[in-house]
Design a protein around this motif. Structure first.
Motif, PDB file in Angstrom:
ATOM      1  N   MET A 175      42.570   0.956 -19.516  1.00 30.49           N
ATOM      2  CA  MET A 175      43.779   1.858 -19.670  1.00 30.49           C
ATOM      3  C   MET A 175      44.128   2.012 -20.923  1.00 30.49           C
ATOM      4  N   ARG A 201      44.962   6.486 -11.226  1.00 30.61           N
ATOM      5  CA  ARG A 201      46.239   6.130 -11.823  1.00 30.61           C
ATOM      6  C   ARG A 201      46.410   7.767 -12.550  1.00 30.61           C
ATOM      7  N   GLU A 202      47.971   7.977 -12.862  1.00 33.11           N
ATOM      8  CA  GLU A 202      48.118   9.622 -13.425  1.00 33.11           C
ATOM      9  C   GLU A 202      47.699   9.540 -14.617  1.00 33.11           C
ATOM     10  N   GLU A 203      47.606   8.825 -15.603  1.00 29.87           N
ATOM     11  CA  GLU A 203      47.159   8.994 -17.060  1.00 29.87           C
ATOM     12  C   GLU A 203      45.606   9.237 -16.675  1.00 29.87           C
ATOM     13  N   LYS A 204      44.734   8.698 -15.943  1.00 27.78           N
ATOM     14  CA  LYS A 204      43.426   9.067 -15.800  1.00 27.78           C
ATOM     15  C   LYS A 204      43.178  10.297 -15.034  1.00 27.78           C
ATOM     16  N   ARG A 259      37.232   6.797 -14.505  1.00 31.65           N
ATOM     17  CA  ARG A 259      37.933   5.968 -13.486  1.00 31.65           C
ATOM     18  C   ARG A 259      37.463   4.625 -14.100  1.00 31.65           C
ATOM     19  N   GLU A 312      45.470   9.651  -4.920  1.00 30.12           N
ATOM     20  CA  GLU A 312      46.229   8.541  -5.246  1.00 30.12           C
ATOM     21  C   GLU A 312      45.592   7.210  -5.523  1.00 30.12           C
TER      22      GLU A 312
END
Length: 423
Positions: A46, A90-93, A42, A87
């Motif tokens: 990114m 983020r989706e990549e994480k 987290r 939610e």
């Protein structure tokens, strides 16, 4: 002399068959490694997260089916356990956290053995005399953990055609406890995108932690005419065993239910394919040596200690006996496959015939084995063992897959008339 036909086909352990499984990190009061990894990803920038995810996808994306879906499912499990709003990540994480908490498992790297066979739910489009079948297999991987794998095929006139395995194997997913009041019972579902031949049932409860062993499956017909597939198996925790029952109507959804009662404490229980005289019946080995007939008013509760019906008699079974799958109904009676252990712990497969109306009566038994460990059947992970967990009738033959030295699976066609005459 009884003549059996053994086609050359053999199935062997295959370390290349892998699935993605949850990776459980140890948790102590001093350290929660799962939370540490969760927090580290987290906090990751990114650019780094995308680069690490790209490596995972490059290394494993082509080896498994829908890895992203698996990673997201694993992330959701962990986030729910930790009380974190999914939610907010983020989706990549989410994908990367899921990947850190999964691993690749070769479910049949060590051994493939102890098959059972039953008729397939779909019998459409077959030539006369043919039968589509489902075969269960005990697959053993790292840590000697046993799971249940499946193969589908068609058998006819002493010929076997196995359906091809899909390139990717998938593990059935747990869907929580059953609505009914069965303590410790769970429901698992096959992946919607996976064939049965590509599906593996893994341990999901503490009682099953070290394996689902030796499924003996049969198509059971209830008194009202409704049918389902029921299979008994041994759940092994690593320290203790308990007998459990698999129930399914379609091989998409499976209920795994611990059986209750004093008689359910032992391995190797095998269910009759229908009620007899208003009772559910099983064959069990209550003392580790002899075979007993068990009776119950309830499928899930077995308190009857049973009636001893068969014990070691001939040299090839002098050490101990056990059953080799659910009894098979013939006009002449109930055909029961047995195994015997002789000198040097050599295993052999035999048979007995039980009275159709009173299965406690033994009408006959084989003086000599149907199949014994010999020649190439002697060598493997556990030498000198031949063993089956179930066969089915196909025409005038008994179609019997069997394990060889706990390392591979072979097949045999046994003429029923000759088998009965040999008793």
């Amino acid at each position: 002399m009884l003549k059996i036909y053994q086609p050359p086909l053999k199935l062997r352990a295959d370390p290349s068959r892998v699935v993605v499984r949850p990776f459980h990190l140890p948790r102590t009061p001093e350290q929660d490694r799962t939370k540490r990894i969760f927090d580290a990803v987290r906090a990751m920038d990114m650019r780094t997260a995308r680069a690490e995810l790209s490596i995972v996808q490059r290394d494993f994306g082509m080896r498994h089916w829908q890895t992203q879906k698996v990673f997201l499912h694993r992330f959701a499990q962990v986030a729910t356990d930790m009380g974190i709003d999914t939610e907010s990540v983020r989706e990549e994480k989410r994908l990367l956290i899921g990947a850190y908490l999964c691993h690749e498992y070769s479910y049949a790297a060590a051994a493939l053995m102890n098959p059972s066979v039953t008729k397939h739910p779909d019998q459409t489009g077959l030539a006369p005399g043919s039968m589509r079948f489902v075969m269960s297999l005990r697959a053993v991987g790292e840590g000697h953990i046993s799971s249940v794998a499946f193969r589908e095929g068609i058998v006819s006139e002493r010929e076997i055609q196995l359906m091809p395995q899909p390139p990717f194997a998938t593990a059935a997913n747990s869907h929580g406890h059953l609505a009914e009041d069965f303590e410790g019972a769970v429901t698992i579902r096959r992946n919607d995108d996976s064939t049965l031949s590509g599906t593996v049932l893994f341990p999901v409860t503490a009682a099953q932690r070290n394996g689902l062993e030796d499924l003996r499956i049969t198509h059971f017909t209830h008194d009202d005419g409704e049918g389902e597939w029921l299979g008994t198996y041994t759940a092994y925790s690593g320290r203790e065993i308990q007998s459990e029952m698999l129930r399914t109507k379609d091989f998409h959804k499976f209920d795994l239910i611990p059986m209750q009662g004093r008689a359910a404490r032992n391995k190797g229980m095998a269910l009759f394919p229908r009620m007899v005289n208003g009772k559910y019946m099983m064959i069990g080995r209550q003392d580790g040596e002899n075979l007993y007939l068990l009776q119950s008013d309830e499928l899930g509760h077995w308190d009857d200690e049973g009636i001893r019906i068969l014990g070691p008699r001939f040299p090839w079974e002098l050490v101990q006996m056990g059953n080799c799958g659910p009894p098979i109904e013939l006009d002449e009676g109930w055909l029961l496959l047995t195994h015997g252990v002789g000198a040097m712990r050599k295993y052999s497969i035999g048979a007995a015939l039980l009275d159709k109306n009173d299965p406690s009566k033994v009408l006959g038994r084989t003086f000599e084995p149907i199949i014994s460990a010999a020649d190439e059947d002697r060598e493997g992970y556990v030498p000198n063992v031949v063993y089956t967990c179930g066969a089915i009738r196909v025409g005038d033959d008994l179609f019997m897959p069997y394990g060889v030295a706990d390392s591979s699976v072979a097949f045999a066609f046994v003429p029923i008339k000759g088998l009965l005459e040999s008793m």
